[in-house]
Design a protein around this motif. Structure first.
Motif, PDB file in Angstrom:
ATOM      1  N   GLY A 118       0.812  -1.214   0.000  1.00 21.62           N
ATOM      2  CA  GLY A 118       0.000   0.000   0.000  1.00 21.62           C
ATOM      3  C   GLY A 118       0.842   1.258   0.000  1.00 21.62           C
ATOM      4  N   LEU A 119       2.007   1.192   0.632  1.00 13.47           N
ATOM      5  CA  LEU A 119       2.900   2.340   0.636  1.00 13.47           C
ATOM      6  C   LEU A 119       3.528   2.537  -0.737  1.00 13.47           C
ATOM      7  CD1 LEU A 119       5.145   3.533   3.470  1.00 13.47           C
ATOM      8  CD2 LEU A 119       6.121   3.422   1.182  1.00 13.47           C
ATOM      9  N   LEU A 120       3.856   1.428  -1.407  1.00 11.46           N
ATOM     10  CA  LEU A 120       4.386   1.528  -2.770  1.00 11.46           C
ATOM     11  C   LEU A 120       3.376   2.215  -3.675  1.00 11.46           C
ATOM     12  CD1 LEU A 120       5.946  -2.035  -3.264  1.00 11.46           C
ATOM     13  CD2 LEU A 120       7.085   0.040  -2.490  1.00 11.46           C
ATOM     14  N   LEU A 121       2.111   1.861  -3.519  1.00  9.99           N
ATOM     15  CA  LEU A 121       1.067   2.447  -4.358  1.00  9.99           C
ATOM     16  C   LEU A 121       0.812   3.913  -4.011  1.00  9.99           C
ATOM     17  CD1 LEU A 121      -1.484  -0.529  -4.360  1.00  9.99           C
ATOM     18  CD2 LEU A 121       0.058   0.158  -6.220  1.00  9.99           C
ATOM     19  N   ALA A 122       1.014   4.275  -2.759  1.00 14.22           N
ATOM     20  CA  ALA A 122       0.748   5.652  -2.336  1.00 14.22           C
ATOM     21  C   ALA A 122       1.861   6.608  -2.731  1.00 14.22           C
ATOM     22  CB  ALA A 122       0.547   5.704  -0.821  1.00 14.22           C
ATOM     23  N   ALA A 123       3.084   6.096  -2.848  1.00 20.42           N
ATOM     24  CA  ALA A 123       4.215   6.956  -3.204  1.00 20.42           C
ATOM     25  C   ALA A 123       4.127   7.378  -4.668  1.00 20.42           C
ATOM     26  CB  ALA A 123       5.531   6.221  -2.943  1.00 20.42           C
ATOM     27  N   ASP A 124       4.512   8.613  -4.955  1.00 21.67           N
ATOM     28  CA  ASP A 124       4.491   9.120  -6.323  1.00 21.67           C
ATOM     29  C   ASP A 124       5.775   8.802  -7.068  1.00 21.67           C
ATOM     30  OD1 ASP A 124       1.946  10.163  -6.341  1.00 21.67           O
ATOM     31  OD2 ASP A 124       2.585  12.136  -5.636  1.00 21.67           O
ATOM     32  N   ASN A 125       6.840   8.604  -6.330  1.00 20.72           N
ATOM     33  CA  ASN A 125       8.122   8.339  -6.972  1.00 20.72           C
ATOM     34  C   ASN A 125       9.036   7.560  -6.027  1.00 20.72           C
ATOM     35  OD1 ASN A 125       9.532  10.412  -5.290  1.00 20.72           O
ATOM     36  ND2 ASN A 125       8.255  11.817  -6.476  1.00 20.72           N
ATOM     37  N   GLU A 126      10.154   7.116  -6.577  1.00 14.17           N
ATOM     38  CA  GLU A 126      11.098   6.297  -5.823  1.00 14.17           C
ATOM     39  C   GLU A 126      11.767   7.088  -4.701  1.00 14.17           C
ATOM     40  OE1 GLU A 126      13.319   3.302  -8.183  1.00 14.17           O
ATOM     41  OE2 GLU A 126      15.094   4.240  -7.300  1.00 14.17           O
ATOM     42  N   ALA A 127      11.933   8.398  -4.897  1.00 10.97           N
ATOM     43  CA  ALA A 127      12.549   9.224  -3.861  1.00 10.97           C
ATOM     44  C   ALA A 127      11.697   9.239  -2.597  1.00 10.97           C
ATOM     45  CB  ALA A 127      12.768  10.642  -4.376  1.00 10.97           C
ATOM     46  N   GLU A 128      10.377   9.200  -2.747  1.00  7.89           N
ATOM     47  CA  GLU A 128       9.500   9.155  -1.575  1.00  7.89           C
ATOM     48  C   GLU A 128       9.650   7.824  -0.860  1.00  7.89           C
ATOM     49  OE1 GLU A 128       5.961  12.259  -2.950  1.00  7.89           O
ATOM     50  OE2 GLU A 128       5.506  10.119  -2.770  1.00  7.89           O
ATOM     51  N   LEU A 129       9.693   6.730  -1.622  1.00  9.56           N
ATOM     52  CA  LEU A 129       9.911   5.413  -1.013  1.00  9.56           C
ATOM     53  C   LEU A 129      11.254   5.379  -0.299  1.00  9.56           C
ATOM     54  CD1 LEU A 129       9.368   2.374  -0.564  1.00  9.56           C
ATOM     55  CD2 LEU A 129      10.324   1.979  -2.856  1.00  9.56           C
ATOM     56  N   ALA A 130      12.296   5.889  -0.940  1.00 10.38           N
ATOM     57  CA  ALA A 130      13.626   5.913  -0.335  1.00 10.38           C
ATOM     58  C   ALA A 130      13.628   6.749   0.938  1.00 10.38           C
ATOM     59  CB  ALA A 130      14.640   6.465  -1.330  1.00 10.38           C
ATOM     60  N   GLY A 131      12.881   7.849   0.935  1.00 14.88           N
ATOM     61  CA  GLY A 131      12.797   8.688   2.122  1.00 14.88           C
ATOM     62  C   GLY A 131      12.180   7.951   3.292  1.00 14.88           C
ATOM     63  N   VAL A 132      11.107   7.198   3.030  1.00 17.58           N
ATOM     64  CA  VAL A 132      10.458   6.416   4.091  1.00 17.58           C
ATOM     65  C   VAL A 132      11.400   5.329   4.601  1.00 17.58           C
ATOM     66  CG1 VAL A 132       8.584   4.809   4.618  1.00 17.58           C
ATOM     67  CG2 VAL A 132       8.113   6.867   3.277  1.00 17.58           C
ATOM     68  N   MET A 133      12.072   4.630   3.688  1.00 17.06           N
ATOM     69  CA  MET A 133      12.989   3.577   4.114  1.00 17.06           C
ATOM     70  C   MET A 133      14.177   4.158   4.888  1.00 17.06           C
ATOM     71  SD  MET A 133      11.299   1.040   3.143  1.00 17.06           S
ATOM     72  CE  MET A 133      12.401  -0.328   3.536  1.00 17.06           C
ATOM     73  N   GLY A 134      14.636   5.344   4.462  1.00 14.78           N
ATOM     74  CA  GLY A 134      15.712   6.008   5.189  1.00 14.78           C
ATOM     75  C   GLY A 134      15.275   6.416   6.580  1.00 14.78           C
ATOM     76  N   HIS A 135      14.042   6.872   6.690  1.00  9.88           N
ATOM     77  CA  HIS A 135      13.486   7.241   7.989  1.00  9.88           C
ATOM     78  C   HIS A 135      13.415   6.021   8.916  1.00  9.88           C
ATOM     79  CE1 HIS A 135      10.653   9.355  10.760  1.00  9.88           C
ATOM     80  NE2 HIS A 135      10.196   8.118  10.928  1.00  9.88           N
ATOM     81  N   GLU A 136      12.906   4.906   8.390  1.00  9.37           N
ATOM     82  CA  GLU A 136      12.801   3.702   9.221  1.00  9.37           C
ATOM     83  C   GLU A 136      14.192   3.180   9.607  1.00  9.37           C
ATOM     84  OE1 GLU A 136      10.147   2.788  10.576  1.00  9.37           O
ATOM     85  OE2 GLU A 136       8.761   4.024   9.406  1.00  9.37           O
ATOM     86  N   ALA A 137      15.152   3.273   8.677  1.00 10.92           N
ATOM     87  CA  ALA A 137      16.526   2.888   8.999  1.00 10.92           C
ATOM     88  C   ALA A 137      17.074   3.782  10.105  1.00 10.92           C
ATOM     89  CB  ALA A 137      17.407   2.972   7.759  1.00 10.92           C
ATOM     90  N   GLY A 138      16.674   5.061  10.080  1.00  6.92           N
ATOM     91  CA  GLY A 138      17.101   5.986  11.125  1.00  6.92           C
ATOM     92  C   GLY A 138      16.624   5.572  12.498  1.00  6.92           C
ATOM     93  N   HIS A 139      15.446   4.982  12.568  1.00  5.86           N
ATOM     94  CA  HIS A 139      14.952   4.482  13.860  1.00  5.86           C
ATOM     95  C   HIS A 139      15.853   3.368  14.390  1.00  5.86           C
ATOM     96  CE1 HIS A 139      11.392   6.835  14.389  1.00  5.86           C
ATOM     97  NE2 HIS A 139      10.761   6.382  13.320  1.00  5.86           N
ATOM     98  N   VAL A 140      16.335   2.518  13.487  1.00  9.69           N
ATOM     99  CA  VAL A 140      17.225   1.430  13.909  1.00  9.69           C
ATOM    100  C   VAL A 140      18.579   1.988  14.330  1.00  9.69           C
ATOM    101  CG1 VAL A 140      18.419  -0.672  13.179  1.00  9.69           C
ATOM    102  CG2 VAL A 140      16.058  -0.260  12.444  1.00  9.69           C
ATOM    103  N   VAL A 141      19.120   2.900  13.524  1.00 12.09           N
ATOM    104  CA  VAL A 141      20.413   3.510  13.836  1.00 12.09           C
ATOM    105  C   VAL A 141      20.372   4.184  15.207  1.00 12.09           C
ATOM    106  CG1 VAL A 141      21.995   5.382  13.201  1.00 12.09           C
ATOM    107  CG2 VAL A 141      21.142   3.817  11.446  1.00 12.09           C
TER     108      VAL A 141
END
Length: 274
Positions: A118-141
């Protein structure tokens, strides 16, 4: 253990009073405490237990299309290579959950990242997906999941869960992450740190760092219209102040990048819809 924790907190706080901004001081205090109480190995054990619970009890369904899975993992790999510069030795595991109605992504201790179709479908571009994944990675870091779990369940409960002695806590966490409960509530400071790290990681590999900002704006505009949108908004509320801070941070740090990857994501969205 408690005396050690208090000593570490006292030392870190005293150092923080003379250096850095208030947000960074608080983030470092929490991160240090989490690292003292829960080792990297125990975090990985927790993440593995939660994954097993999600699969056996919550019955989450993974995407079977290898092209979709490979795409998400390829996008994530570049981001996670940057994240490993801030926290070494994390063995990342990226999972794609098949649920087109759920606009969500989350991270658990040990480097387990999950993204819904659902998030893939909601994103308009790959940069938005990358931003979300970077944010979640930040939680782990930032060891934010460990911090939130200690606040929500108590230090002893989390330590016992990491040792395999608290299956009930793991079950509760898995249920909340799967969408049947409130989920982990990160502090405002944790969310700010994850936003900043996500922008840094995406910019470092050439993506437009504003991806997370535009994704927040889109979800906020859809709130109340698409039920699944509320899942990510509930734990990542895109307040105007927060969006403004991230926009300012990108400008002040001179973060650049122009890759949007809209066409690449569009091809994957077609496969997801099928």
């Amino acid at each position: 253990m408690q005396r050690i924790l208090l000593a570490v907190l006292g030392l870190t706080l005293s150092m923080g009073l003379t250096t850095g901004c208030a947000t960074i001081k608080r983030a470092n205090v929490g991160r240090t405490a989490a690292a003292i109480l829960i080792s990297d190995e125990q975090e990985e054990q927790l993440g593995r237990q939660v994954k097993q619970e999600l699969e056996t009890k919550e019955k989450i369904k993974y995407v079977e299309d290898p092209a979709v899975v490979e795409y998400v993992r390829n996008v994530s790999t570049r981001i996670l290579q940057q994240a490993n510069k801030d926290r070494k030795n994390v063995k990342w595991k990226v999972n794609v959950i098949d649920d087109p109605k759920m606009v969500n992504a989350f991270a658990t201790p040990g480097g387990y990242l999950y993204v819904y179709t659902g998030l893939l479908l909601a994103a308009d571009n790959e940069a938005e997906l990358a931003g979300v994944m970077g944010h979640e990675a930040g939680h782990v870091v930032g060891r934010h999941s460990a911090q939130a779990m200690m606040l929500q369940y108590g230090e002893q409960a989390v330590i016992e869960a990491a040792l395999g002695k608290n299956a009930n806590m793991v079950a509760q966490l898995a249920a909340s992450l799967a969408g049947t409960g409130a989920g982990l509530a990160f502090s405002r400071g944790n969310e700010t740190e994850a936003d900043e790290l996500g922008a840094r990681y995406t910019s470092a590999v050439g993506y437009a760092p504003q991806g997370l900002v535009t994704f927040f704006g889109k979800l906020a505009a859809q709130e109340g219209q698409t039920p699944g949108v509320l899942k990510w908004l509930s734990t990542h509320p895109p307040s105007s102040e927060r969006v403004s801070h991230l926009t300012t941070y990108i400008s002040q740090k001179g973060l650049t990048g122009s890759d949007l990857g809209a066409d690449r994501l569009a091809a994957i969205k077609q496969r997801v819809r099928k």
